[in-house]
Design a protein around this motif. Structure first.
Motif, short mmCIF file in Angstrom:
data_model
loop_
_atom_site.label_atom_id
_atom_site.label_comp_id
_atom_site.label_asym_id
_atom_site.label_seq_id
_atom_site.Cartn_x
_atom_site.Cartn_y
_atom_site.Cartn_z
N PHE B 6 0.99 -1.04 0.04
CA PHE B 6 0.09 0.05 -0.03
C PHE B 6 0.86 1.23 -0.23
N THR B 7 1.84 1.41 0.94
CA THR B 7 2.94 2.30 1.05
C THR B 7 3.42 2.50 -0.32
N ILE B 8 4.05 1.52 -1.12
CA ILE B 8 4.96 1.82 -2.14
C ILE B 8 3.86 2.09 -3.31
N ALA B 9 2.54 1.79 -3.16
CA ALA B 9 1.70 1.88 -4.27
C ALA B 9 1.31 3.37 -4.41
N VAL B 346 1.91 -5.81 -8.08
CA VAL B 346 1.45 -4.95 -9.17
C VAL B 346 0.08 -4.94 -9.15
N LEU B 347 -0.53 -6.16 -9.03
CA LEU B 347 -2.01 -6.14 -9.02
C LEU B 347 -2.66 -5.35 -7.95
N PHE B 348 -1.86 -5.25 -6.81
CA PHE B 348 -2.61 -4.47 -5.82
C PHE B 348 -2.48 -2.98 -6.19
N GLU B 349 -1.38 -2.59 -6.73
CA GLU B 349 -1.04 -1.25 -7.09
C GLU B 349 -1.98 -1.01 -8.14
N THR B 350 -2.34 -1.80 -9.20
CA THR B 350 -3.50 -1.56 -10.18
C THR B 350 -4.64 -1.40 -9.40
N LEU B 355 -9.32 1.51 -8.19
CA LEU B 355 -10.37 1.95 -7.05
C LEU B 355 -10.52 3.58 -7.07
N PHE B 356 -9.39 4.12 -7.15
CA PHE B 356 -9.45 5.80 -7.33
C PHE B 356 -10.45 5.97 -8.50
N VAL B 399 -12.46 -6.82 -12.59
CA VAL B 399 -12.35 -7.42 -14.08
C VAL B 399 -11.21 -6.45 -14.46
N THR B 400 -11.39 -5.27 -14.18
CA THR B 400 -10.47 -4.11 -14.83
C THR B 400 -9.13 -4.36 -14.36
N THR B 401 -9.29 -4.58 -13.22
CA THR B 401 -7.87 -4.67 -12.38
C THR B 401 -7.05 -5.76 -12.96
N ILE B 402 -7.87 -6.92 -13.19
CA ILE B 402 -7.18 -7.91 -13.53
C ILE B 402 -6.48 -7.91 -15.12
N LEU B 403 -7.62 -7.28 -15.84
CA LEU B 403 -7.15 -6.97 -17.45
C LEU B 403 -5.93 -5.85 -17.36
N ALA B 404 -6.11 -4.90 -16.80
CA ALA B 404 -5.08 -3.98 -16.97
C ALA B 404 -3.81 -4.23 -16.13
#
Lengths: 225, 807
Positions: B6-9, B346-350, B355-356, B399-404
């Protein structure tokens, strides 16, 4: 601790074949401080990458603590690495987006140490390295010497059996350099095995033994007195 | 671990601010567009699903098969209800009669004269009690049983409040329908949900309709199986476990039993499931629109494509940034991070960025919703937050998170730590340019497709607006009144007073202007033949001033006059040609029999005028006089500016029709209303084409950023060797121009194919010229150059020493 025999690593591009390690063999005992020296391109860095389980040899044997690790897959290497080996690099290699504290904490996160415990361990190490007052700073805000102290702190935070140092003083002036060498010597005296690649005869004198390499082979081993 | 991610994202988002803004903006726009599309689809597919027996409710449809055409009608002959009940005792049938533009006078007691008058354009249904055994309504007072008697009526709560102040005081109050039929309020229901094609608001009992037939102009024919009107509809509730198909089979026998089988047109019935009523474009419904499933599917596809475009941007930008993150990844790997951990990161950051973007999208969608009615057929305000939309949003975000994020996470986690840590990751290792090129080509193909569609749709709309409709629609004011006998009796005096007004040029009484969505068709015979012709005749009715008031052009003969209007008829060119006459003058003196009536003499031929919308062709049409149907007064003004004469006309109306409310509109406005759906569609294209362009420009910007990083060293070396800024900008732009041209090669045929199909809906349509495609490709090249220009120039003007030093 380390026993390599007939280690080979060959880099191939489309039409050039470069032999980086040519049937290299040597041994490093527990608690030893070994310096590896040699001209550019002699295979020092390749050796260090293999010793650090970052790379895999093409052939030969690599016993780490008596376990054959040549041929380990990436996951197994990562697992062994994170519990046993600390790294110190010439260019420090701190993550710019993380603070001093967070950089040092990183290896503990990957070995699954609980948050409360991590805080205690990191603070201890930062104290020892006299960098505690900089704990919330980012790497860019520190001097080279301070950055390397953070890097050493990060290398030892997990209490590794082996520290691999790749020209640890290469980017430092002599007084900061000496300070870092002293830190490594102290660690070695407390029982950590150290393998250091260096161009500096001065730094090499801190070690117990120098392995000199040329064209992927050892040419000489000097014992320091 | 997640705190660290979270911090680094967060810090990465901050550090690469411009990339984050592009990513969040692109995704937010796309997600907002998709949320709005979802709400539209959700609303459209929710019509009448709330009835508890929804899957057992059917409408009885009439099907007429003639040798030349098959027609479908929602109207069922009046005697059919009783016959259906007799022949299918296991089925519950309900019937209703729909009334348009009824005037309702509110009365506290039946003997006082009231000036509280309302005209209800829709929502007035004479219904029998069974209708409410079929459809669910919530009774606040009374029950369906009150509809068993004539003279009783049920009101929806909001209408009751509008008429009587409170719904409680409405009970036992009176309404007079069209100044003739007195009914007493005997029940109140809650307002029908907006997602219903049965907007029950004013519900007199069906018995009221039956006992006041004289006011509805059906005469004796009301018991005739040959007469049907779309206003009389029959619905069925099947018992559980009964298949509609089994009823349909028996309806064939039923039809043979009751319809005259010797006529050329064969009539039969079938059951239409409730869930199709909102979507069957062959038929009409009682709601405010019918949705075309193809349009809805297109809309859904646009939504999916827009999100995909935003994901493509994300992938392009993230992989472009990946090289910069090589060191971090390398260090993490050295520190013992596994591939899975890196991928998760990476997925977490995405996910965080998505989410934003999702939150921004909800805000954007909320801001956009009030404007929805300009681009969709939905006139009511939709609610943004409901269970369905939340679920949709969550699923879309995941789905967007996974796609992107998936592809970038694969790329990043596959870095060799040794190389990564030494900054040896260059962009050729980051999956190469080819994938990104393909993605950008797809994006541009899609936005060009939308540009092409927009140009064509807007062109077609302009064409229709300015097309020659064969009569003069300017400065004609239409006053909707009634055709009860009292109203008709006062027409002559009303007209003579109107003509005294200086602004009024002429006045005509009619049922319908020349162009309207109503159509009245009949069988007919030509030139004293006994046999009917095998196609339908379209009728327009009006008095002798009809042609003059509407500025129609006579090609031959004359219009009928007061003296001979009952025996004469005027036809249009199309009818003339369809009966095989070449010269208009030859048609004069021939005869025509309308329906089962007497033969009338053709006295004039008018130039073709558009009787329906330009979607349809011109129909063979006859204009006849039929005073009993004249509820509409058409007033031709001397100028288009109504000004004070509006008041004067209103005063004349009030003098002659004190008990009637007047409803006025201009003819050109009501003609424009025919094309509302198309207008909205072309606006919709404009909106989504703009969005697609914005998103693909963001993507292009991302790709140029990527190239700028990749070509950093190349640009440095070129500059050291003496390259000019211009030549470096060219280096960047050349490639994109080629990509856009490839995209164009995909978009142009697809656009031509789709829009050519769409244009087939219109009988009068524009040709798709080459200029459409030239405009589309020029527009996208110029937009792309503007986008690329900034990055290219900043790359070209950067100090070469810096870029070379990093090696």
């Amino acid at each position: 601790m380390i026993k390599i025999s007939n280690l080979e690593k060959i880099y191939r591009t489309e039409d050039v074949e470069t032999v980086a390690l040519n049937k290299l063999s040597f041994e490093v005992k527990d608690g030893e401080f070994v310096a590896v020296m040699g001209p550019s391109g002699c295979g020092k860095s390749t050796l260090l990458n293999i010793l650090g389980l970052l790379d895999d040899p093409d052939s030969g044997s690599f016993l780490f603590n008596g376990i054959e690790v040549a041929g380990f897959n990436e996951r197994k290497r990562a697992d062994l690495r994170k519990r046993n080996i600390g790294f110190v690099f010439q260019s420090f290699n701190l993550i710019d987006e993380l603070t001093v504290f967070e950089n040092v904490e990183l290896p503990l996160i990957y070995t699954g140490v609980k948050a409360a415990e991590r805080k205690k361990i990191v603070e201890d190490v930062l104290d020892k390295m006299v960098i505690m007052h900089r704990r919330n700073h980012y790497p860019q805000q520190l001097s080279g010497g301070q950055q390397q102290r953070v890097a050493v702190a990060r290398a030892v935070v997990n209490n590794p059996k082996l520290i691999l140092a790749d020209e640890p003083t290469g980017n430092l002036d002599s007084s900061n350099g000496n300070e870092v060498m002293q830190l490594l010597t102290d660690l070695n005296e407390q029982g950590t095995t150290i393998v250091m690649v260096t161009h500096s005869e001065h730094d090499a004198r801190y070690s117990h033994r120098i392995i000199r390499m040329l064209d992927g082979q050892t040419v000489m081993q000097d014992l320091m007195v | 671990m997640f705190k660290n991610y979270f911090t680094i994202a967060l810090r990465n988002i901050k550090r690469h601010r411009s990339h984050s803004v592009i990513n969040i903006a692109g995704l937010a726009i796309a997600l907002a567009a998709t949320i709005v599309i979802f709400l539209v689809l959700q609303h459209e597919y929710s019509y009448d699903t709330y009835h508890k027996n929804a899957d057992r409710i059917y409408q009885v449809i009439k099907k007429d098969v003639s040798p030349t055409e098959t027609g479908f009608q929602v109207g069922v002959p009046f005697p059919a209800t009783r016959a259906l009940r007799q022949d299918f005792p296991q089925v519950t049938f309900g019937e209703l009669y729909k009334s348009f533009g009824s005037q309702l006078t509110v009365m506290k007691d039946p003997n006082t004269i009231s000036s509280r008058r309302f005209i209800e354009e829709s929502g007035v249904f004479f219904a029998d009690p069974e209708i409410f055994s079929i459809f669910d309504v919530k009774w606040m007072a009374g029950s369906a049983a009150v509809l068993k008697e004539p003279g009783k009526l049920v009101l929806a709560k909001s209408i009751a409040e509008k008429y009587f102040g409170t719904w409680q005081s409405a009970m036992d109050g009176y309404l007079k329908i069209d100044n003739n039929i007195l009914v007493q309020v005997a029940g109140i229901i809650e307002d029908v949900p907006s997602n219903s094609d049965f907007p029950f608001a004013v519900i007199p009992s069906y018995k009221t309709f039956e006992s006041n037939q004289q006011y509805f102009n059906y005469g004796e024919q009301i018991n005739d199986w040959g007469l049907s009107t779309s206003d009389h509809q029959v619905y069925a509730l099947l018992p559980e476990n009964m298949k509609a198909a089994s009823i349909d089979a028996n309806l064939e026998t039923f039809s043979r039993k009751y319809y005259r089988m010797e006529s050329a047109t064969k009539t039969s019935h079938f059951l239409q499931p409730l869930k199709n009523i909102h979507f069957d474009t062959r038929l009409e419904n009682n709601g405010d629109h019918i949705s075309n499933k193809t349009s809805l599917n297109t809309l859904a596809l646009i939504g999916v494509l827009i999100v995909l475009m935003a994901c493509i941007n994300f992938i392009n930008l993230s992989t472009a940034l990946a090289a910069k993150r090589g060191k971090e990844v390398g260090i993490r790997k050295v520190m013992g991070s596994s591939k899975t951990q890196l991928r998760t990161q990476v997925l977490f950051e995405t996910g965080l960025i998505v989410l934003f973007a999702g939150m921004t999208a909800v805000l954007l969608a909320w801001l956009a919703l009030p404007y929805l009615r300009y681009i969709a057929d939905i006139q009511q305000q939709l609610t943004l937050i409901n269970t369905g939309s939340i679920l949709f949003l969550v699923i879309t975000l995941v789905v967007t998170t996974i796609l992107a994020g998936f592809y970038p996470s694969l790329i990043l986690s596959s870095f060799q730590p040794v190389e990564a840590i030494k900054n040896k990751i260059n962009n050729t290792r980051v999956g190469g340019l080819s994938l990104r090129r393909v993605l950008v080509v797809l994006q541009f193909a899609f936005s060009q497709l939308l540009i092409i569609a927009t140009i064509i749709a807007v062109g077609q709309m302009n064409f229709i607006r300015t097309a020659d409709i064969g009569f003069d629609k300017e400065a004609v004011l239409l006053l909707q009144g009634n055709n009860d006998s009292t109203s008709l009796a006062r027409q002559a005096a009303f007209k003579s007073d109107l003509l005294k007004l200086p602004a009024v040029k002429s006045v005509s009484f009619t049922m319908d202007p020349p162009s309207s969505l109503n159509s009245w068709t009949t069988n007919f015979a030509f030139n004293n033949n006994t046999e009917d012709l095998p196609f339908s005749l379209y009728l327009k009715t009006g008095d002798e001033h009809y042609a003059g008031t509407f500025g129609m052009n006579l090609l031959a003969g004359r219009f009928y006059t007061t003296a001979d209007s009952a025996r004469k008829v005027v036809i249009n060119e199309t009818l003339m040609q369809k009966v095989g006459i070449k010269e208009p003058s030859e048609a004069i003196g021939k005869t025509i029999r309308i329906g089962a009536g007497k033969f009338r003499e053709i006295v004039g031929v008018v130039r073709d005028f558009k009787n329906n919308s330009l979607r349809d062709g011109i129909q063979p049409t006859a204009i006849i006089s039929y005073p009993a149907f004249y509820s509409l007064t058409a007033i031709k003004l001397k100028s288009n500016n109504l000004g004070k004469s509006g008041e004067a006309i209103q005063q004349v109306w009030d003098k002659h029709y004190p008990e009637y409310a007047a409803e006025t509109r201009f003819l050109d406005e009501s003609i424009n209303e025919f094309y509302q759906q198309e207008e909205r569609l072309s606006r919709l294209y404009k909106v989504y084409a703009t969005l697609a362009i914005i998103i693909s420009c963001l993507g292009l910007y991302g790709l140029v950023s990527f190239m700028a990083v990749q070509k950093n060293k190349e640009v440095g070396i070129r500059k050291v060797l003496g390259a000019s800024v211009g030549s470096i900008v060219y280096l960047f732009s050349k490639e994109f121009t080629v990509l856009i041209l490839i995209a164009f090669a995909l978009a142009a045929p697809a656009g031509w194919y789709l829009m050519n199909n769409w244009l087939q809906n219109f009988t009068y349509r524009i040709d798709i010229g080459a200029w459409v495609f030239i405009l589309a490709v020029l527009a996208s090249v110029i937009i792309a150059w503007l986008t690329v220009g900034y990055k290219a120039i900043s790359a070209a003007t950067a100090n070469p020493v810096k870029s070379l030093k990093s090696e």
